[in-house]
Design an enzyme around this catalytic site. Structure first.
Site, short mmCIF file in Angstrom:
data_model
loop_
_atom_site.label_atom_id
_atom_site.label_comp_id
_atom_site.label_asym_id
_atom_site.label_seq_id
_atom_site.Cartn_x
_atom_site.Cartn_y
_atom_site.Cartn_z
N HIS A 95 101.47 1.61 -26.66
CA HIS A 95 101.64 0.28 -27.26
C HIS A 95 103.05 0.02 -27.75
CE1 HIS A 95 99.87 -3.48 -27.96
NE2 HIS A 95 99.79 -3.44 -29.27
N HIS B 18 101.10 0.57 -34.89
CA HIS B 18 101.62 -0.26 -33.81
C HIS B 18 102.99 0.22 -33.33
CE1 HIS B 18 98.80 -3.56 -33.25
NE2 HIS B 18 99.68 -4.14 -32.44
N SER C 79 100.42 -1.83 -38.95
CA SER C 79 101.84 -2.05 -38.69
C SER C 79 102.66 -0.85 -39.15
CB SER C 79 102.32 -3.31 -39.41
OG SER C 79 103.74 -3.42 -39.36
N GLU D 274 92.63 -3.14 -28.49
CA GLU D 274 93.12 -2.75 -29.80
C GLU D 274 92.03 -2.99 -30.84
OE1 GLU D 274 97.22 -4.25 -30.53
OE2 GLU D 274 96.98 -5.20 -28.56
N TYR E 145 92.18 -7.70 -28.51
CA TYR E 145 91.74 -7.11 -29.78
C TYR E 145 90.22 -7.05 -29.91
CZ TYR E 145 96.49 -7.09 -31.54
OH TYR E 145 97.83 -6.81 -31.73
#
Length: 721
Positions: A74, A183, A296, A484, A526
């Site tokens: 990713h 991520h 994140s 995801e 997602y």
């Protein structure tokens, strides 16, 4: 580039190389499984199809879609154009055959290498918490999950890393693969250098650490001041010449004019290609992705770039505008530093787990795989003893999808948490495809921006048939998911599968290790929980198949798990389409490369200053007349090289474009110009060996009649003290 859906993010160089890394675990005369960790934004259905076709030609039915998993890390700093559905190749101007071909080639080659390296050995597993490498970027959606469920967990993101350590019976440790969710967005939406982001960096650091640790020159782990392994001192001996003697020596090596070389020249100079121990394969370390949907790496939080204040909690806006809200990595404002720090944190945790791993993997090798049509799947959901049959929906993307995230906000007036939509954008949407009343009702409360599942021209815009897969290696179960999953969605899936597995007498619940391998085998955006979906932040708006998407996955994965413990086959399901022949490519080719009159390709146009001395932390820069890097991607070679003067005129490779500290940047004065330059930037790492160095560039130029010729050029020498 792929990830931020930003048409302006056009690749213009290399931060460090992207790789495919694979392990194969096989029982003698029994089952085997393959797991490929791919330095790309996500896996691709058409890539998997073509890889399996090639493996079938070479090995027959030994490796199939059922026992091979291909998982993307990713990174948002890799090439686009290698997926087969329209919505994923719009920003790359269609399908890019060059990127597709090199990805398929790399995966095939790494599987072949792993196959040829198969030898008796052991596997160990270890787990541990890593607290400072990820934060929840949609906490308001997470808070919509039931309070009782949230109380079961200490954090609003998963903090556990699970690591496998592979040990050869004769050679000792040969590799490690770990799964941890964060991520690949340490590099921003404006970055234009190809990069493996934080997970690719962690893999590079750990492979170099192991190589250094295993060298005869070292008997312990040595880190630089900033935490990265010192690799260079293992390659070249330290010199203790006096500074003025080194300067005098460097002055005798002026920049060399560009000259023709063979295609193999840059491959021969590659740092990690020239120092492999005889017959022993290089140590392979992979940092794999997991349920990273709402996680994140920009751990300092999200702030408004105009005021410096925190963004709005529910909508991630600043004065109502999402474009001003950006999250900050630990190295803010330096994205390279943020990438290094998050990569190093994962690397350090992996080293700790690797060194302490003592739980041996025991038991069978097995696998299950099925395709499911998520556009119309019936799902039985239970609530307080009552059952209800619901259905998933044809794919559709909500308005908040266009708002982006705090890692990379979108444009215009879209915002996260929008459950109503906007009349103007609904008119624009209807020009493409007006969703039916049934579709609108099925996706509620998501307001549909793009009805991708029902858009079929020029070919399918989004997938409907998706693969699910479980790989079993003893007490380890890898759940291959094609998207995801958010933190809580992943927890629910893991728990559901673990409960099924522990119903078998062979397993105790606590003894089973279940990991989610995200973005695996194909990509379908997602998967949130039903409750998170109601909030319609970015992740909910990007949950393609409606509010019951997660329930559908849990239902179907439980079926796979049951068939696995019962030793029963599963229905293969409907085959996904092969759309390779339908792909549209709008990326213009390279026409011709040129230089000014009297200038050769590879000539220096901005040299290192004469009589220069640099130290650790300094940036050394040189520029060369060059050509478009698309002419030759220098796969397993290098565009950039730092060489060390070992003897009187013996230059040996020290760093190349697979090193974190050396960047290759390509530029041209305008899009229509045939002239271009390559700039090499070397940030001198801590612990570098003092001595005389120079920078060298490799490239390939395209002539008027389509022929290519390879070239190289070198800067003037300089001293590192």
């Amino acid at each position: 580039m792929m990830g931020y859906a930003n048409t302006g993010q056009i690749a213009s160089g290399i931060h460090f190389r992207l790789r495919a890394r694979a392990f194969i675990v096989a029982e003698p005369k029994g089952n085997r499984v393959v797991f490929v960790n791919l330095d790309a934004c996500m896996a691709s259905q058409i890539v998997k199809i073509k890889v399996i076709e090639r493996l079938k030609e070479r090995y027959g039915d030994l490796y199939t879609e059922k026992n091979v998993a291909i998982s993307g890390i990713h990174t948002h700093a890799g090439p686009g154009g290698y997926l087969q559905y329209v919505v994923y190749i719009v920003t790359s101007f269609g399908f890019v055959h060059q990127s597709f071909d090199v990805i398929v080639d790399g995966i095939e080659k790494c599987i072949i290498q792993a196959h040829e390296n198969l030898r008796p050995g052991s596997i160990f597993v270890n787990k541990g918490e890593l607290l400072d490498a990820g934060v929840n970027r949609s906490p308001s959606a997470y808070l919509n999950n039931p309070a009782a469920e949230r109380r079961k967990y200490r954090y609003n993101v998963d903090k556990e890393m699970t690591l496998l350590k592979f040990v050869d019976d004769d050679w000792g440790p040969v590799g490690s693969f770990n799964w941890f969710p964060t991520h690949g967005t340490s590099m921003s939406r404006t970055n234009s250098l190809i990069s493996g982001d934080n997970k690719g960096a962690a893999a590079r650091f750990m492979e170099d650490w192991f190589e250094q640790k295993g060298s005869e020159r070292m008997d312990s782990v040595v880190f630089e001041d900033e935490g990265l392994p010192r690799r260079i001192s293992n390659i070249i001996p330290r010199r203790h010449d006096k500074h003025h003697e080194l300067l005098e020596l460097a002055t005798s090596f002026q920049s060399l004019p560009g000259r023709p070389v063979t295609k193999m020249s840059s491959i021969a100079k590659r740092v990690r290609g020239s120092h492999k121990q005889v017959d022993i394969p290089r140590f392979v370390s992979a940092f794999c992705q997991s349920n990273c949907g709402d996680v994140s790496p920009n751990v300092l939080g999200a702030f408004c770039i105009d005021t410096g204040l925190p963004c709005d909690f529910n909508h991630s806006t600043c004065g109502g505008k999402n474009e001003l809200c950006y999250s900050r990595g630990p190295g803010h404002p330096d994205e390279f530093e943020s990438t290094r720090i998050i990569g190093e944190r994962q690397f350090r945790k992996a080293v700790d787990l690797f060194k302490a791993a003592d739980e041996e993997i025991e038991g069978d090798i097995d696998f299950r795989h099925a395709y499911i049509d998520l556009s119309q799947l019936e799902v039985t959901i239970s609530d307080k003893g009552a059952s209800e049959v619901v259905k998933t929906c044809p794919a559709a993307m909500g308005f908040a999808f266009a708002a982006g995230t705090t890692d990379g906000p979108g444009a215009f007036d879209f915002t996260q948490g929008d459950d109503k939509g906007n009349p103007f954008w609904k008119l624009v949407r209807d020009l493409l495809k007006t969703p039916s009343k049934e579709q609108i009702e099925c996706h509620r409360p998501k307001p549909i921006l793009l009805d991708t599942g029902e858009m079929k021209k020029p070919y399918d815009w989004a997938p409907s048939i998706l693969p699910i897969q479980i790989l079993r290696i003893g007490q380890i179960f890898i759940l291959s998911v094609p998207g995801e999953f958010t933190t809580m969605a992943g927890r629910r899936l893991r728990d559901a599968v673990k409960t099924v597995l522990s119903s078998e007498e062979e397993f105790e619940y606590e003894d089973i290790h279940v990991v989610i391998a995200g973005l695996t085998n194909t990509y379908s955006q997602y998967v949130t929980t039903y409750e998170e979906y109601q909030v319609q932040r970015y992740e909910g708006a990007s949950t393609l198949y409606g509010p019951h998407t997660l329930s559908a996955y849990i239902q179907e994965f439980k079926k796979l798990a049951e068939s696995l413990i019962n030793g029963e086959p599963v229905e293969p399901g409907p085959q996904p389409p092969d759309l390779l022949e339908k792909q549209i490519s709008l990326l213009p080719p390279v026409v011709v490369d040129g230089t000014p009159l009297g200038v050769n390709f590879g000539d220096v146009c901005a040299d290192v200053p004469q009589n220069s001395t640099f130290k650790s932390g300094d940036m050394v820069t040189a520029s060369f007349w060059s050509a478009c890097p698309r002419n030759d991607l220098m796969t397993e070679g290098t565009f950039a090289l730092v060489e060390f003067l070992q003897e009187k005129d013996d230059w040996i490779p020290a760093y190349d474009d697979d090193d974190f500290c050396l960047r290759y940047k390509w530029s041209r004065p305008s899009k229509l110009s045939s002239r271009s330059k390559a700039t090499l930037e070397w940030r001198i790492p801590q612990g570098v060996t003092p001595g005389v160095y120079r920078m060298r560039h490799f490239g390939a130029a395209k002539g008027l009649f389509g022929s290519f010729h390879h070239f190289t050029g070198s800067s003037s020498a300089f001293v590192v003290a």
